[in-house]
Design a protein around this motif. Structure first.
Motif, PDB file in Angstrom:
ATOM      1  N   SER A 295       0.834  -1.210   0.000  1.00  0.00           N
ATOM      2  CA  SER A 295       0.000   0.000   0.000  1.00  0.00           C
ATOM      3  C   SER A 295       0.870   1.262   0.000  1.00  0.00           C
ATOM      4  CB  SER A 295      -0.931   0.006   1.208  1.00  0.00           C
ATOM      5  OG  SER A 295      -0.186  -0.005   2.418  1.00  0.00           O
ATOM      6  N   LEU A 296       1.969   1.252   0.808  1.00  0.00           N
ATOM      7  CA  LEU A 296       2.850   2.422   0.840  1.00  0.00           C
ATOM      8  C   LEU A 296       3.522   2.622  -0.507  1.00  0.00           C
ATOM      9  CD1 LEU A 296       4.310   4.736   2.264  1.00  0.00           C
ATOM     10  CD2 LEU A 296       6.010   3.081   3.066  1.00  0.00           C
ATOM     11  N   GLY A 298       2.419   1.729  -3.360  1.00  0.00           N
ATOM     12  CA  GLY A 298       1.392   2.236  -4.266  1.00  0.00           C
ATOM     13  C   GLY A 298       1.164   3.722  -4.065  1.00  0.00           C
ATOM     14  N   GLU A 299       1.164   4.155  -2.791  1.00  0.00           N
ATOM     15  CA  GLU A 299       0.971   5.575  -2.493  1.00  0.00           C
ATOM     16  C   GLU A 299       2.134   6.414  -3.028  1.00  0.00           C
ATOM     17  OE1 GLU A 299       0.584   5.738   1.691  1.00  0.00           O
ATOM     18  OE2 GLU A 299      -1.419   4.819   1.751  1.00  0.00           O
ATOM     19  N   VAL A 300       3.355   5.862  -2.956  1.00  0.00           N
ATOM     20  CA  VAL A 300       4.522   6.589  -3.448  1.00  0.00           C
ATOM     21  C   VAL A 300       4.361   6.917  -4.928  1.00  0.00           C
ATOM     22  CG1 VAL A 300       6.990   6.370  -3.993  1.00  0.00           C
ATOM     23  CG2 VAL A 300       6.141   5.726  -1.729  1.00  0.00           C
ATOM     24  N   ARG A 302       1.646   7.095  -6.584  1.00  0.00           N
ATOM     25  CA  ARG A 302       0.462   7.917  -6.859  1.00  0.00           C
ATOM     26  C   ARG A 302       0.629   9.346  -6.329  1.00  0.00           C
ATOM     27  NH1 ARG A 302      -2.258   3.126  -5.290  1.00  0.00           N
ATOM     28  NH2 ARG A 302      -2.547   3.967  -3.178  1.00  0.00           N
ATOM     29  N   ASP A 303       1.600   9.539  -5.436  1.00  0.00           N
ATOM     30  CA  ASP A 303       1.853  10.850  -4.833  1.00  0.00           C
ATOM     31  C   ASP A 303       2.819  11.615  -5.740  1.00  0.00           C
ATOM     32  OD1 ASP A 303       2.732  13.029  -3.345  1.00  0.00           O
ATOM     33  OD2 ASP A 303       2.696  11.944  -1.444  1.00  0.00           O
ATOM     34  N   GLU A 371       1.462  13.715   6.030  1.00  0.00           N
ATOM     35  CA  GLU A 371       1.159  12.470   5.321  1.00  0.00           C
ATOM     36  C   GLU A 371       2.203  12.143   4.259  1.00  0.00           C
ATOM     37  OE1 GLU A 371      -1.804  14.640   2.050  1.00  0.00           O
ATOM     38  OE2 GLU A 371      -2.550  13.038   3.342  1.00  0.00           O
ATOM     39  N   HIS A 372       3.003  13.137   3.866  1.00  0.00           N
ATOM     40  CA  HIS A 372       4.009  12.915   2.830  1.00  0.00           C
ATOM     41  C   HIS A 372       5.320  12.363   3.387  1.00  0.00           C
ATOM     42  CE1 HIS A 372       1.525  15.005  -0.094  1.00  0.00           C
ATOM     43  NE2 HIS A 372       1.434  16.041   0.720  1.00  0.00           N
ATOM     44  N   GLU A 374       6.583   9.625   5.125  1.00  0.00           N
ATOM     45  CA  GLU A 374       7.067   8.286   4.797  1.00  0.00           C
ATOM     46  C   GLU A 374       7.187   8.088   3.296  1.00  0.00           C
ATOM     47  OE1 GLU A 374       4.837   5.186   6.656  1.00  0.00           O
ATOM     48  OE2 GLU A 374       6.089   5.262   8.459  1.00  0.00           O
ATOM     49  N   ARG A 375       6.301   8.697   2.523  1.00  0.00           N
ATOM     50  CA  ARG A 375       6.355   8.537   1.067  1.00  0.00           C
ATOM     51  C   ARG A 375       7.621   9.181   0.511  1.00  0.00           C
ATOM     52  NH1 ARG A 375       0.326  10.908   0.068  1.00  0.00           N
ATOM     53  NH2 ARG A 375      -0.765   9.575   1.574  1.00  0.00           N
TER      54      ARG A 375
END
Length: 413
Positions: A295-296, A298-300, A302-303, A371-372, A374-375
């Motif tokens: 999930s992380l 994936g977020e990277v 998408r961010d 929220e950014h 860890e990404r």
């Protein structure tokens, strides 16, 4: 009217400078390997059943209650101050005896470093345009980690031309200077001018004692620690104090091998192993521990802030460093000396995308507690890994080419 003759890079260093440089390169290379090991430990620890212990370790407070110092803050503000003190020593040494003694003779790596800062920032801003808070992170992909880069270079291209190693080192020194300037100008908050004035006075006192030839470390250590503490509490990032003190440390006045170590040489000899072997690895240990998950990841991707960091480091650094070097040669400011080839410079330009230490530091300053966070950390790790792997492939290819050239040269004899 005669045209100015382009300077050949690299310059021929003095015997003393060459000896000091060789010692520094060995230490940084070993330190880079230790730092890589600390990064692996951090990732394993943060993704193990003991991840709560990792978080507790990084957030543990110690020291006087009024100082509010956690392990994580001590690593970034305290331990990295030593790292940047060494960077200041390197810059002073280069200005006094090295490639930067005459700026006109060092325009090849200087313009490469400038390009390697501008292009990643532009790519980051283009990718992240329109995203809230994106402007805080523009400087994240502008840094090059010299210890990590030297470790990769030593492992993959141990017999690389000395000129190539000198280019990488000079580029990284200039890069560090730009990075600390960015931190001081754009990542300082809630300034307390009274405390800052005290810190500045201590830095000036340190410089005056250096000019007067005082040599005792027992005098300089308390002044340096006090300057760091007042800088930390003033709102300016404490690493700025480290660079300032390093720049003011007296370098060797000449190339006499029988002369006693200068203050700069002594400080470098004592503190560089501590910086490379303890300070930077401990910073990596407390900064690189992100809980990796599908999930992380994936977020990277998408961010757009994280994507901007990845593309800035991998694509921007490569394009910027190579373009800066090309401009220096094309405009007649410099020409490549023996042992430097464009394909070697292209491999180094890719290696410059290993941001790591300073990129993680700026990412923490820009997005700590958001929220950014860890990404961005994950993005820096991904980009540094990809850049180092691609550079490794390029260097292995260049090893074969240089070996073949050496064989043909030997056969001609």
């Amino acid at each position: 009217m005669s045209r100015r003759r382009a300077a050949v890079f690299p310059l021929r260093p003095t015997v003393r400078h060459a000896r000091n440089l060789a010692e520094a390169l060995r230490t940084e290379t070993i330190g880079g390997i230790v730092m890589l090991a600390a990064t692996v430990v951090a990732l394993l620890w943060a993704n193990s059943p003991w991840k709560a212990d990792y978080t507790a370790f990084t957030e543990w407070e110690f020291g006087p209650s009024w100082f509010h110092l956690t392990v994580a803050h001590f690593a970034s503000d305290g331990l990295l101050a030593v790292f940047f003190f060494i960077a200041g020593l390197e810059l002073r040494e280069e200005l006094a005896h090295g490639e930067l003694k005459r700026l006109s003779d060092a325009l090849l790596p200087v313009l490469a470093a400038v390009g390697g800062v501008i292009m990643p920032a532009l790519i980051y801003l283009a990718v992240s345009a329109g995203v809230d808070d994106a402007g805080h992170g523009w400087a994240i992909p502008t840094a090059t980690d010299i210890a990590f880069a030297l470790a990769v270079l030593a492992i993959t291209f141990s017999n690389c031309p000395p000129a190539l190693r000198a280019f990488l080192l000079t580029l990284a020194v200039v890069d560090d200077l730009i990075a600390i300037t960015i931190i001081a100008l754009f990542y300082s908050t809630d300034l307390r001018f009274g405390l800052l004035a005290v810190a500045a006075a201590l830095v000036v006192l340190y410089g005056l004692l250096q000019r007067r030839g005082v040599r005792s470390p027992w005098i300089y250590a308390p002044i340096g620690i006090a300057a760091w503490a007042f800088t930390y509490k003033s709102g300016i990032h404490a690493t700025v104090a480290g660079v300032a003190l390093g720049l003011l440390t007296s370098p060797a006045p000449d190339d006499s091998p029988d002369e006693l170590r200068s203050n700069a040489e002594y400080a470098d000899h004592v503190l560089r192993p501590f910086s490379a072997g303890i300070c930077v690895p401990l910073f990596a240990l407390v900064s690189a521990g992100v809980a990796l998950s599908p999930s992380l990841l994936g977020e990277v991707f998408r961010d757009r802030i994280a994507l901007g960091v990845i593309l800035g480091l991998i694509v921007g650094k490569f394009m910027g460093v190579l373009a800066g070097a090309y401009v220096a040669v094309r405009l007649g400011f410099a020409r490549l000396g023996d042992g430097l080839h464009w394909r070697d410079l292209a491999a180094v330009a890719m290696l410059a995308g290993v941001g790591f230490t300073v990129s993680l530091l700026i990412g923490d300053l820009a997005y700590e507690g958001t929220e950014h966070s860890e990404r961005v950390t994950t993005a820096v790790l991904i980009a540094s890994l990809v850049a180092s792997l691609v550079a490794t492939v390029a260097f292995r290819f260049r090893v074969r080419v240089h070996a073949q050239e050496g064989k043909e040269s030997h056969d001609d004899l």
